[in-house]
Motif scaffolding. Structure first.
Motif, PDB file in Angstrom:
ATOM      1  N   LEU A  26     -29.298  57.963  65.925  1.00  0.00           N
ATOM      2  CA  LEU A  26     -30.037  58.339  64.725  1.00  0.00           C
ATOM      3  C   LEU A  26     -30.902  59.576  64.976  1.00  0.00           C
ATOM      4  CD1 LEU A  26     -30.909  57.709  61.808  1.00  0.00           C
ATOM      5  CD2 LEU A  26     -32.670  56.210  62.749  1.00  0.00           C
ATOM      6  N   LEU A  27     -31.594  59.565  66.116  1.00  0.00           N
ATOM      7  CA  LEU A  27     -32.436  60.716  66.474  1.00  0.00           C
ATOM      8  C   LEU A  27     -31.587  61.955  66.727  1.00  0.00           C
ATOM      9  CD1 LEU A  27     -35.053  59.020  68.840  1.00  0.00           C
ATOM     10  CD2 LEU A  27     -35.446  59.888  66.527  1.00  0.00           C
ATOM     11  N   PHE A  28     -30.407  61.769  67.291  1.00  0.00           N
ATOM     12  CA  PHE A  28     -29.497  62.900  67.516  1.00  0.00           C
ATOM     13  C   PHE A  28     -29.155  63.582  66.197  1.00  0.00           C
ATOM     14  CE2 PHE A  28     -25.164  64.554  67.468  1.00  0.00           C
ATOM     15  CZ  PHE A  28     -25.217  65.481  68.499  1.00  0.00           C
ATOM     16  N   VAL A  29     -28.759  62.795  65.206  1.00  0.00           N
ATOM     17  CA  VAL A  29     -28.399  63.350  63.897  1.00  0.00           C
ATOM     18  C   VAL A  29     -29.605  64.019  63.236  1.00  0.00           C
ATOM     19  CG1 VAL A  29     -27.593  62.778  61.568  1.00  0.00           C
ATOM     20  CG2 VAL A  29     -26.541  61.678  63.559  1.00  0.00           C
ATOM     21  N   LEU A  30     -30.746  63.350  63.301  1.00  0.00           N
ATOM     22  CA  LEU A  30     -31.964  63.873  62.681  1.00  0.00           C
ATOM     23  C   LEU A  30     -32.352  65.231  63.265  1.00  0.00           C
ATOM     24  CD1 LEU A  30     -34.501  63.597  60.891  1.00  0.00           C
ATOM     25  CD2 LEU A  30     -35.560  62.300  62.761  1.00  0.00           C
ATOM     26  N   PHE A  31     -32.429  65.311  64.596  1.00  0.00           N
ATOM     27  CA  PHE A  31     -32.867  66.552  65.228  1.00  0.00           C
ATOM     28  C   PHE A  31     -31.782  67.632  65.201  1.00  0.00           C
ATOM     29  CE2 PHE A  31     -36.134  63.734  66.941  1.00  0.00           C
ATOM     30  CZ  PHE A  31     -37.258  64.537  66.798  1.00  0.00           C
ATOM     31  N   LEU A  32     -30.523  67.222  65.117  1.00  0.00           N
ATOM     32  CA  LEU A  32     -29.460  68.211  64.951  1.00  0.00           C
ATOM     33  C   LEU A  32     -29.576  68.888  63.591  1.00  0.00           C
ATOM     34  CD1 LEU A  32     -26.834  69.586  65.870  1.00  0.00           C
ATOM     35  CD2 LEU A  32     -25.580  67.633  64.903  1.00  0.00           C
ATOM     36  N   VAL A  33     -29.826  68.099  62.554  1.00  0.00           N
ATOM     37  CA  VAL A  33     -29.999  68.658  61.208  1.00  0.00           C
ATOM     38  C   VAL A  33     -31.211  69.581  61.158  1.00  0.00           C
ATOM     39  CG1 VAL A  33     -30.540  68.086  58.801  1.00  0.00           C
ATOM     40  CG2 VAL A  33     -28.840  66.741  60.040  1.00  0.00           C
ATOM     41  N   VAL A  34     -32.319  69.121  61.749  1.00  0.00           N
ATOM     42  CA  VAL A  34     -33.540  69.940  61.772  1.00  0.00           C
ATOM     43  C   VAL A  34     -33.290  71.250  62.512  1.00  0.00           C
ATOM     44  CG1 VAL A  34     -35.902  70.088  62.669  1.00  0.00           C
ATOM     45  CG2 VAL A  34     -35.128  67.994  61.572  1.00  0.00           C
ATOM     46  N   TYR A  35     -32.576  71.175  63.623  1.00  0.00           N
ATOM     47  CA  TYR A  35     -32.282  72.380  64.416  1.00  0.00           C
ATOM     48  C   TYR A  35     -31.398  73.356  63.641  1.00  0.00           C
ATOM     49  CZ  TYR A  35     -30.734  75.262  68.357  1.00  0.00           C
ATOM     50  OH  TYR A  35     -30.458  76.314  69.203  1.00  0.00           O
ATOM     51  N   LEU A  36     -30.374  72.843  62.967  1.00  0.00           N
ATOM     52  CA  LEU A  36     -29.483  73.707  62.191  1.00  0.00           C
ATOM     53  C   LEU A  36     -30.226  74.368  61.028  1.00  0.00           C
ATOM     54  CD1 LEU A  36     -26.214  71.541  62.090  1.00  0.00           C
ATOM     55  CD2 LEU A  36     -26.681  73.573  63.490  1.00  0.00           C
ATOM     56  N   VAL A  37     -31.110  73.603  60.382  1.00  0.00           N
ATOM     57  CA  VAL A  37     -31.922  74.175  59.290  1.00  0.00           C
ATOM     58  C   VAL A  37     -32.863  75.242  59.833  1.00  0.00           C
ATOM     59  CG1 VAL A  37     -33.693  73.668  57.553  1.00  0.00           C
ATOM     60  CG2 VAL A  37     -31.764  72.101  57.855  1.00  0.00           C
ATOM     61  N   THR A  38     -33.428  74.993  61.027  1.00  0.00           N
ATOM     62  CA  THR A  38     -34.313  75.972  61.667  1.00  0.00           C
ATOM     63  C   THR A  38     -33.559  77.258  61.984  1.00  0.00           C
ATOM     64  OG1 THR A  38     -35.625  74.197  62.672  1.00  0.00           O
ATOM     65  CG2 THR A  38     -35.862  76.386  63.619  1.00  0.00           C
ATOM     66  N   LEU A  39     -32.357  77.123  62.552  1.00  0.00           N
ATOM     67  CA  LEU A  39     -31.533  78.293  62.846  1.00  0.00           C
ATOM     68  C   LEU A  39     -31.218  79.071  61.574  1.00  0.00           C
ATOM     69  CD1 LEU A  39     -28.907  76.942  65.435  1.00  0.00           C
ATOM     70  CD2 LEU A  39     -30.865  78.418  65.897  1.00  0.00           C
ATOM     71  N   ASP A  70     -40.019  81.687  66.845  1.00  0.00           N
ATOM     72  CA  ASP A  70     -39.758  80.300  66.444  1.00  0.00           C
ATOM     73  C   ASP A  70     -38.334  79.882  66.797  1.00  0.00           C
ATOM     74  OD1 ASP A  70     -42.240  79.659  65.463  1.00  0.00           O
ATOM     75  OD2 ASP A  70     -41.797  80.211  63.398  1.00  0.00           O
ATOM     76  N   LEU A  71     -37.399  80.809  66.601  1.00  0.00           N
ATOM     77  CA  LEU A  71     -35.993  80.545  66.909  1.00  0.00           C
ATOM     78  C   LEU A  71     -35.806  80.272  68.400  1.00  0.00           C
ATOM     79  CD1 LEU A  71     -33.297  80.545  65.312  1.00  0.00           C
ATOM     80  CD2 LEU A  71     -32.988  82.902  66.056  1.00  0.00           C
ATOM     81  N   CYS A  72     -36.406  81.112  69.231  1.00  0.00           N
ATOM     82  CA  CYS A  72     -36.317  80.928  70.690  1.00  0.00           C
ATOM     83  C   CYS A  72     -37.051  79.673  71.132  1.00  0.00           C
ATOM     84  CB  CYS A  72     -36.898  82.149  71.408  1.00  0.00           C
ATOM     85  SG  CYS A  72     -35.985  83.679  71.131  1.00  0.00           S
ATOM     86  N   TYR A  73     -38.166  79.419  70.490  1.00  0.00           N
ATOM     87  CA  TYR A  73     -39.026  78.291  70.839  1.00  0.00           C
ATOM     88  C   TYR A  73     -38.292  76.967  70.703  1.00  0.00           C
ATOM     89  CZ  TYR A  73     -43.720  76.336  71.414  1.00  0.00           C
ATOM     90  OH  TYR A  73     -44.824  75.695  71.903  1.00  0.00           O
ATOM     91  N   THR A  74     -37.690  76.771  69.528  1.00  0.00           N
ATOM     92  CA  THR A  74     -36.992  75.511  69.288  1.00  0.00           C
ATOM     93  C   THR A  74     -35.678  75.444  70.055  1.00  0.00           C
ATOM     94  OG1 THR A  74     -36.341  73.974  67.520  1.00  0.00           O
ATOM     95  CG2 THR A  74     -35.715  76.270  67.231  1.00  0.00           C
ATOM     96  N   PRO A 283     -41.420  75.463  63.302  1.00  0.00           N
ATOM     97  CA  PRO A 283     -40.353  76.453  63.150  1.00  0.00           C
ATOM     98  C   PRO A 283     -39.480  76.256  61.919  1.00  0.00           C
ATOM     99  CG  PRO A 283     -40.496  75.754  65.434  1.00  0.00           C
ATOM    100  CD  PRO A 283     -41.381  74.842  64.636  1.00  0.00           C
ATOM    101  N   VAL A 284     -39.284  74.990  61.507  1.00  0.00           N
ATOM    102  CA  VAL A 284     -38.451  74.755  60.321  1.00  0.00           C
ATOM    103  C   VAL A 284     -39.235  75.007  59.032  1.00  0.00           C
ATOM    104  CG1 VAL A 284     -38.877  72.289  59.884  1.00  0.00           C
ATOM    105  CG2 VAL A 284     -36.615  73.237  59.454  1.00  0.00           C
ATOM    106  N   LEU A 285     -40.565  74.844  59.086  1.00  0.00           N
ATOM    107  CA  LEU A 285     -41.384  75.040  57.887  1.00  0.00           C
ATOM    108  C   LEU A 285     -41.761  76.503  57.642  1.00  0.00           C
ATOM    109  CD1 LEU A 285     -43.906  72.033  57.851  1.00  0.00           C
ATOM    110  CD2 LEU A 285     -41.872  72.368  56.444  1.00  0.00           C
TER     111      LEU A 285
END
Length: 306
Positions: A26-39, A70-74, A283-285
C-alpha cells in the motif's frame, strides 16, 4: 544487530517507515503516485517557464531553481525507498549511505537560501519597482541562485564527513527510510559531541540567517503594501507574495521540528514522520502552490495546452 569494534561496516539496513509487511504494498503505491506527481509537477513547471517568454523574469528564474532542487531532493530518497517496500533485503552500501546523507543536507541548505533569495526578489519588486530591472539584473540573479548551491554543497559535505567519521559499532540498522543524521548518530559508539554540536550550530545558523532575510524582506514588503492607497493595488502586491509565504511556512515549520533537537529515540521516531513532509509533501505541493495562485503561470499553461 550488534557488531564488534573491529568490524568494518560495508552496508546499512534501512528500517523504513514501518515494519508491518501488510502495509508495504500500500505504501509502495502511495509513494509511487506521490513521486510521479512530484516529477510531473516540478518538471512541468521548469518546462513551462522555459517555453513561455513572458515567464523569463527573475521571479520565475528562482522558481525554476526551486523546482529543480525539489526534484533532486525527492529523487534522492524515493527510488531506494520504493525498492525497499518490495524487497526483503533493505540494505544500502556505506558509500551509498554517505552520498544520500550528503545530498540531503546539501539540497536542504540550498532550498533554505533559495527561498531567501526569492524573498529578496519580491522585496525589490514591490519596494523598488522602478529600479527592479537594474537591481535584479541577469548577473545578480545568477549570483543569488548560485550561492545557495555552493554554500549548501560545501556545508553539506562538511556535515556528512563529520557523521561518517564516527565509529559505528552498536548496530548497522538505521531507524529511518533514508540515511539521516539523527539515526546515524544513535548508531555510533564513539564520542558524538562534536558532530551533535556542529549539527545544532549549522541548523541554528542556517535556519535563523535565511529566515531573517525572509522576515526582514517581508517586513519591508508589508510596510510598502500598507502605503498603497487602493485596495486593488494592495491585493495585487500581496498576491505576488502569497505563494512564497505558504511555501516558506511549510518548509521552515517542518525543519524546525526536525533539526533543532538532540537525537533521542523519541525524536528519531518523530523525525521519520516529519521527514515525509519535507521529502514528499513539500515538493509535490510547491508546483501547485505557485501555479494555482499565479495568473501568469495559469495563462502560460493554457497557451501550452491549446
Amino acid at each position: 544487530m550488534p557488531i564488534t569494534n573491529d568490524s568494518t561496516i560495508t552496508e546499512f539496513i534501512l528500517l523504513g517507515l514501518t515494519d508491518c509487511p501488510e502495509l508495504q504494498p500500500l505504501l509502495f503505491v502511495l509513494f509511487l503516485v506521490v513521486y510521479l506527481v512530484t516529477l510531473l509537477g516540478n518538471l512541468g513547471m521548469m518546462v513551462l517557464i522555459r517555453l513561455d517568454s513572458r515567464l523569463h523574469k527573475p521571479m520565475y528564474f528562482f522558481l525554476t531553481n526551486l523546482a529543480f532542487v525539489d526534484l533532486c531532493y525527492t529523487s534522492n530518497a524515493t527510488p531506494q525507498m520504493l525498492t525497499n517496500f518490495l524487497s526483503e533485503k533493505k540494505t544500502i552500501t556505506f558509500a551509498g549511505c554517505f552520498t544520500q546523507c550528503y545530498i540531503f543536507i546539501a539540497l536542504l541548505l540550498t532550498e533554505l537560501y533559495m527561498l531567501a533569495a526569492m524573498a529578496y526578489d519580491r522585496y525589490v519588486a514591490i519596494c523598488s519597482p522602478l529600479r527592479y530591472g537594474v537591481k535584479m539584473s541577469r548577473r545578480v540573479c545568477i549570483c543569488l541562485a548560485t550561492f545557495p548551491y555552493v554554500y549548501g554543497f560545501s556545508d553539506g559535505l562538511f556535515q556528512a564527513i563529520l557523521t561518517f567519521c564516527l565509529t559505528f559499532c552498536r548496530s548497522k540498522v538505521i531507524n529511518h527510510f533514508y540515511c539521516a543524521d539523527p539515526p546515524l548518530i544513535k548508531l555510533s559508539c564513539s564520542d558524538t559531541s562534536v558532530k551533535e554540536h556542529a549539527m545544532l550550530i549549522s541548523a541554528g545558523f542556517n535556519l535563523s540567517s535565511s529566515l531573517t532575510v525572509i522576515l526582514v524582506s517581508y517586513a519591508f514588503i508589508i510596510a510598502a503594501i500598507l502605503r498603497i492607497k487602493s485596495a486593488e493595488g494592495r491585493h495585487k502586491a500581496f498576491s505576488t507574495c502569497g505563494s512564497h509565504m505558504v511555501a516558506v511556512t511549510l518548509f521552515y515549520g517542518t525543519l524546525f521540528c526536525m533539526y533543532v533537537r538532540p537525537p533521542t529515540d523519541k525524536t528519531v521516531e518523530e523525525s521519520k514522520i516529519i521527514a515525509v513532509f519535507y521529502t514528499f509533501v513539500n515538493p509535490v505541493l510547491n508546483p501547485l502552490i505557485y501555479s494555482l495562485r499565479n495568473k501568469d503561470v495559469q495563462r502560460a499553461l493554457k497557451n501550452v495546452l491549446r
